[in-house]
Write a protein that holds these residues in place. Structure first.
Motif, PDB file in Angstrom:
ATOM      1  N   GLN A  26       0.838  -1.208   0.000  1.00 22.87           N
ATOM      2  CA  GLN A  26       0.000   0.000   0.000  1.00 22.87           C
ATOM      3  C   GLN A  26       0.869   1.252   0.000  1.00 22.87           C
ATOM      4  O   GLN A  26       0.629   2.194  -0.771  1.00 22.87           O
ATOM      5  CB  GLN A  26      -0.912  -0.002   1.228  1.00 22.87           C
ATOM      6  CG  GLN A  26      -2.103  -0.924   1.105  1.00 22.87           C
ATOM      7  CD  GLN A  26      -2.946  -0.918   2.366  1.00 22.87           C
ATOM      8  OE1 GLN A  26      -2.459  -0.610   3.457  1.00 22.87           O
ATOM      9  NE2 GLN A  26      -4.217  -1.262   2.225  1.00 22.87           N
ATOM     10  N   VAL A  46       2.511   1.596  -3.482  1.00 27.46           N
ATOM     11  CA  VAL A  46       1.584   1.983  -4.548  1.00 27.46           C
ATOM     12  C   VAL A  46       1.134   3.424  -4.351  1.00 27.46           C
ATOM     13  O   VAL A  46       1.091   4.226  -5.311  1.00 27.46           O
ATOM     14  CB  VAL A  46       0.377   1.023  -4.569  1.00 27.46           C
ATOM     15  CG1 VAL A  46      -0.718   1.541  -5.486  1.00 27.46           C
ATOM     16  CG2 VAL A  46       0.836  -0.349  -5.015  1.00 27.46           C
ATOM     17  N   ASP A  47       0.841   3.787  -3.124  1.00 29.56           N
ATOM     18  CA  ASP A  47       0.402   5.163  -2.869  1.00 29.56           C
ATOM     19  C   ASP A  47       1.505   6.152  -3.225  1.00 29.56           C
ATOM     20  O   ASP A  47       1.245   7.197  -3.836  1.00 29.56           O
ATOM     21  CB  ASP A  47       0.002   5.321  -1.404  1.00 29.56           C
ATOM     22  CG  ASP A  47      -1.297   4.588  -1.091  1.00 29.56           C
ATOM     23  OD1 ASP A  47      -1.998   4.210  -2.059  1.00 29.56           O
ATOM     24  OD2 ASP A  47      -1.597   4.358   0.092  1.00 29.56           O
ATOM     25  N   ARG A  98       1.796   6.285  -7.070  1.00 29.35           N
ATOM     26  CA  ARG A  98       0.698   7.020  -7.695  1.00 29.35           C
ATOM     27  C   ARG A  98       0.803   8.507  -7.393  1.00 29.35           C
ATOM     28  O   ARG A  98       0.516   9.355  -8.242  1.00 29.35           O
ATOM     29  CB  ARG A  98      -0.640   6.466  -7.215  1.00 29.35           C
ATOM     30  CG  ARG A  98      -0.908   5.058  -7.715  1.00 29.35           C
ATOM     31  CD  ARG A  98      -1.989   4.390  -6.922  1.00 29.35           C
ATOM     32  NE  ARG A  98      -3.307   4.839  -7.290  1.00 29.35           N
ATOM     33  CZ  ARG A  98      -4.086   4.208  -8.178  1.00 29.35           C
ATOM     34  NH1 ARG A  98      -3.659   3.120  -8.768  1.00 29.35           N
ATOM     35  NH2 ARG A  98      -5.282   4.674  -8.469  1.00 29.35           N
ATOM     36  N   CYS A 104     -11.104  -1.288  -8.516  1.00 29.28           N
ATOM     37  CA  CYS A 104     -10.066  -0.475  -7.892  1.00 29.28           C
ATOM     38  C   CYS A 104      -8.687  -0.936  -8.342  1.00 29.28           C
ATOM     39  O   CYS A 104      -8.205  -1.988  -7.910  1.00 29.28           O
ATOM     40  CB  CYS A 104     -10.185  -0.515  -6.370  1.00 29.28           C
ATOM     41  SG  CYS A 104      -8.922   0.468  -5.544  1.00 29.28           S
ATOM     42  N   ARG A 143      -5.902   0.476  -7.706  1.00 29.24           N
ATOM     43  CA  ARG A 143      -4.917   0.613  -6.624  1.00 29.24           C
ATOM     44  C   ARG A 143      -4.869  -0.631  -5.766  1.00 29.24           C
ATOM     45  O   ARG A 143      -3.800  -1.169  -5.472  1.00 29.24           O
ATOM     46  CB  ARG A 143      -5.285   1.840  -5.795  1.00 29.24           C
ATOM     47  CG  ARG A 143      -4.329   2.139  -4.661  1.00 29.24           C
ATOM     48  CD  ARG A 143      -4.987   1.835  -3.340  1.00 29.24           C
ATOM     49  NE  ARG A 143      -4.183   2.260  -2.213  1.00 29.24           N
ATOM     50  CZ  ARG A 143      -4.413   1.882  -0.958  1.00 29.24           C
ATOM     51  NH1 ARG A 143      -5.432   1.071  -0.693  1.00 29.24           N
ATOM     52  NH2 ARG A 143      -3.665   2.318   0.011  1.00 29.24           N
ATOM     53  N   GLN A 147      -3.414  -3.615  -7.504  1.00 31.24           N
ATOM     54  CA  GLN A 147      -1.951  -3.526  -7.528  1.00 31.24           C
ATOM     55  C   GLN A 147      -1.363  -3.906  -6.168  1.00 31.24           C
ATOM     56  O   GLN A 147      -0.356  -4.613  -6.090  1.00 31.24           O
ATOM     57  CB  GLN A 147      -1.532  -2.099  -7.883  1.00 31.24           C
ATOM     58  CG  GLN A 147      -0.206  -2.020  -8.573  1.00 31.24           C
ATOM     59  CD  GLN A 147       0.052  -0.626  -9.149  1.00 31.24           C
ATOM     60  OE1 GLN A 147      -0.825   0.246  -9.119  1.00 31.24           O
ATOM     61  NE2 GLN A 147       1.247  -0.434  -9.667  1.00 31.24           N
TER      62      GLN A 147
END
Lengths: 313, 412
Positions: A167, A170-171, A174, B39, B41, B44
């Motif tokens: 998480q 990926v955050d 992005r 989603c 995100r 992934q």
């Protein structure tokens, strides 16, 4: 000394559990099984942790369902109790628990971060950052916040750590992509082609777009996930298979069937809109670039409101 | 609610990890899957988490797999490696065996050369020096340079032996006909052990006029009886000698036939000399006599049970080591006084007929002469230690093989 009743015997009861309470015998059994006392947890804290973990997802049931004692017992039996008490003990600052955590999870955490980022430096940075957060260096409103408090034992602690790392990664990815300068983004893009009038009439194209939207909305969650993961995320069959817990060949068959079903549904929809068979075939032969359909939007339009929580802090 | 807004809500890490580990129920799994379908995100995140878990599992599997792969890669190479190792072990074993055999052969040859070497002049027998002759000659001969055995020294050494074994009539109280008889006649040579033994113990000598070829079973039985008597008398004489040496017991206590001369004459006859075998003979008749004498002696003194199940026709011993030839001509060796027997690999030609200790006659003669001289001087006698035993094996053609310990035989 009273005989110890097992969780299994407790789970036989079909009686509805009391609202906001867990059966005392079940808690006794779980207390003995978890070895929470070794990590310095007190019984009342242990009971509170279990109650919180159970009620957070309503013991794995629908929100409006009332869990029975058996369902409660089944839910708690499915928890990783050892990991849960360890995480809570670490969050509470127990030194022995931290030593155990470091011994068990420190190196796997670094390896997982390296695997996620694909780079050793980035991976170590990511792992160190998460480790600092886990240790409670971050404070919110003057209170020490530990991400381990969000762990409820549904999966393994190591799995939770990997997911949290993913998480974070990926955050970050992005977010950094979003902040990328526009000039850099446009650098590798070809200049727009000269507009050519589409061969397919506009009416049929609009009907085609509508038929596709309807077909995709009719797909199930798994089919949509397959289409999105394969065509949008460009994941491999093996990656999808691992997430779904099935064989790669099964994913391939399901994907093929979903594609065919979607095509049939689109044809069916077009016929339903009054197009002839020949017109339908001509419409399907239209250049996809002529379509004004955003599949990503289409696939994301059917969002359910099952998850209303924020991502892990 | 727009998709954009809905993207703000995601399953937490606990749910996603539980989904990736397939730990959720059907309902919750469907909810997460529903979210994942829309989603990117979370798809992934789940994909990356699964990738990391797969990498960790592969790392765990890697260590034992590496061992298996190493072993598998060497699987084919192990066969020639094992073959080479086995060949090396066999070569080392054979080399060691050859070296051992060569050492034994060299030792035998050295001893032969020592025995065949000409006696030094100072070792020329004198009546007074005979008592010390076995001891005095030994070291001198051993210090002589090693020579290959040849006919000349063999003849040369025979002469001093003959002179050394010549008795002093005035010093002996017992008949010494066996020591006086020449070794030239095969018949007399064949009877030599019996005659000598009888002379030593004072028994009646065998009729000299009787031909050995005409010996019958009665003769053999008679010799058996004599042999038994000889052994008994020998034991008595030994006891008497021991008591006499200590000068604590009167000699008369040991019964008749145990005179001073007899006892002193047997002092040098140790356990290693209890069985006396006939000398080698070239003629068949003499060989038959040799066999008959050896057989009767072996049967009388030490009845053995050979592994072949056949009776022994010739036996000799040196301490606990015994050698025996059975009727089929097979040679057996025992290291524990006949307790267990091992067949000796055939290293000779023809049919093994006689086995005996080499140079026994000469030693006996020397020992007896020294005993006689000691007895005449009235001094106490001491058993003389013998050098390493050398055995002789004679086949049916009269050819002789020698061995140090009975296992390795070389032709003489």
């Amino acid at each position: 000394m009273a005989p110890v009743e097992s969780v299994a015997s407790v789970a036989e009861a079909e009686l509805p559990a009391m609202q906001g309470a867990i059966d005392g015998r079940l808690l006794n059994e779980l207390w003995r099984a978890s070895d929470a006392a070794a990590w310095g947890l007190e019984r009342k804290d242990f009971d509170r942790i279990l109650l919180e973990a159970g009620t957070a997802r309503n013991f794995g049931l629908a929100e409006d369902a009332a869990p029975t004692q058996r369902e409660q017992a089944a839910f708690f039996r499915g928890l990783c109790l050892g990991d849960l008490v360890l995480a809570r003990a670490c969050a509470a600052g127990n030194e022995r628990a931290w030593e155990h955590f470091i011994a068990q999870h420190r190196q796997p955490l670094i390896r997982a971060a390296i695997a996620i980022t694909g780079n050793e430096t980035l991976g170590r940075d990511l792992a160190d950052q998460l480790y600092a957060e886990l240790y409670g260096l971050n404070t919110r409103e003057g209170e020490r916040r530990c991400p381990l408090l969000s762990y409820r034992g549904r999966g393994s602690l190591m799995g939770w750590l990997r997911t949290t790392l993913a998480q974070r990664h990926v955050d970050h990815h992005r977010h950094s992509r979003r902040l990328k300068p526009l000039d850099d983004t446009l650098e590798g893009i070809d200049p727009p082609a000269v507009e050519i009038a589409p061969e397919t009439p506009a009416t049929e194209l609009s009907q085609l777009e509508r038929a596709i939207e309807d077909a995709l909305r009719g797909c199930g969650a798994e089919e949509r996930y397959l289409l999105a993961a394969y065509y949008l995320d460009e994941q491999t069959l093996l990656q999808i298979a691992r997430v779904l817990g099935v064989h790669e060949a099964t994913v391939s068959r399901k994907l093929k069937r979903t594609t065919e079903d979607t095509r049939k549904q689109v044809l069916k929809n077009l016929r339903h809109y009054g197009l002839s068979r020949r017109a339908v075939e001509e419409t399907l032969g239209a250049d996809p670039r002529d379509l004004d359909t955003n599949l990503k939007k289409l696939l994301q339009n059917s969002q359910t409101d099952a998850f209303k929580e924020q991502a892990a802090p | 609610m727009s998709a954009r807004i809905q993207h703000e809500f995601h399953p937490d890490a606990d749910m996603l990890s539980a989904f990736a580990e397939h730990a959720l129920g059907e309902r919750e799994r469907g909810e997460v899957l529903e979210h994942l379908a829309v989603c990117g995100r979370c798809r992934q995140v789940v994909a990356l988490a699964r990738e990391a878990a797969g990498a960790a599992a592969a790392t765990r599997r890697h260590a034992p797999a590496r061992l298996r792969i190493w072993f598998r890669n060497w699987g084919l190479a192990l066969i020639p490696a094992a073959a080479i190792t086995a060949a090396a072990v066999i070569a080392i074993y054979v080399y060691d065996r050859d070296m051992e055999r060569n050492a034994e052969v060299a030792q035998v040859e050295q001893q032969q050369a020592t025995e065949k070497a000409p006696m030094p002049p100072q070792a020329t027998p004198q009546p007074q020096a005979q008592a010390a002759s076995p001891v005095a000659v030994g070291p001198t001969a051993k210090t002589a340079p090693i020579k290959r055995p040849s006919a000349a020294p063999r003849e040369a050494v025979a002469e001093p032996d003959e002179t050394a074994s010549a008795p002093a009539p005035e010093a002996a109280n017992v008949p010494l006909s066996s020591r006086e008889e020449p070794a030239a006649s095969p018949a007399a040579e064949a009877q030599a052990p019996f005659v000598r033994t009888q002379g030593m113990i004072g028994g009646a000598p065998a009729p000299s006029g009787t031909s050995a070829d005409e010996k019958t079973e009665s003769d053999v039985a008679m010799y058996d009886e004599e042999r038994k008597k000889e052994a008994e008398a020998e034991m008595e004489a030994r006891d008497k000698h021991l008591f006499a040496a200590k000068a604590t017991t009167p000699a008369g206590e040991h019964g008749p036939g145990s005179g001073t001369g007899e006892s002193s004459a047997q002092v040098v006859v140790t356990d290693q000399q209890l069985e006396t075998q006939p000398a080698p003979a070239s003629s068949d008749g003499a060989l038959m006599r040799l066999r008959a004498g050896a057989f009767s002696a072996a049967r009388a003194v030490n009845p053995v049970h050979l592994p072949s199940g056949l009776p022994a026709i010739s036996i000799t011993r040196a301490g606990p080591r015994m050698l025996a030839i059975d009727k089929s001509g097979a040679l057996f060796l025992s290291e524990d006084s006949g307790g267990t027997w091992d067949e000796v690999k055939r290293q000779w030609t023809g049919h093994a007929a006689v086995v005996r200790r080499r140079g026994e006659e000469e030693k006996n003669r020397e020992a007896a002469a020294s005993d006689i001289s000691e007895a005449s001087e009235g001094s106490s006698s001491v058993a003389v230690p013998h050098p390493d035993p050398v055995f002789e094996l004679i086949n049916d053609h009269g050819q002789v093989w020698v061995s140090m310990e009975g296992k390795v035989w070389i032709t003489r």
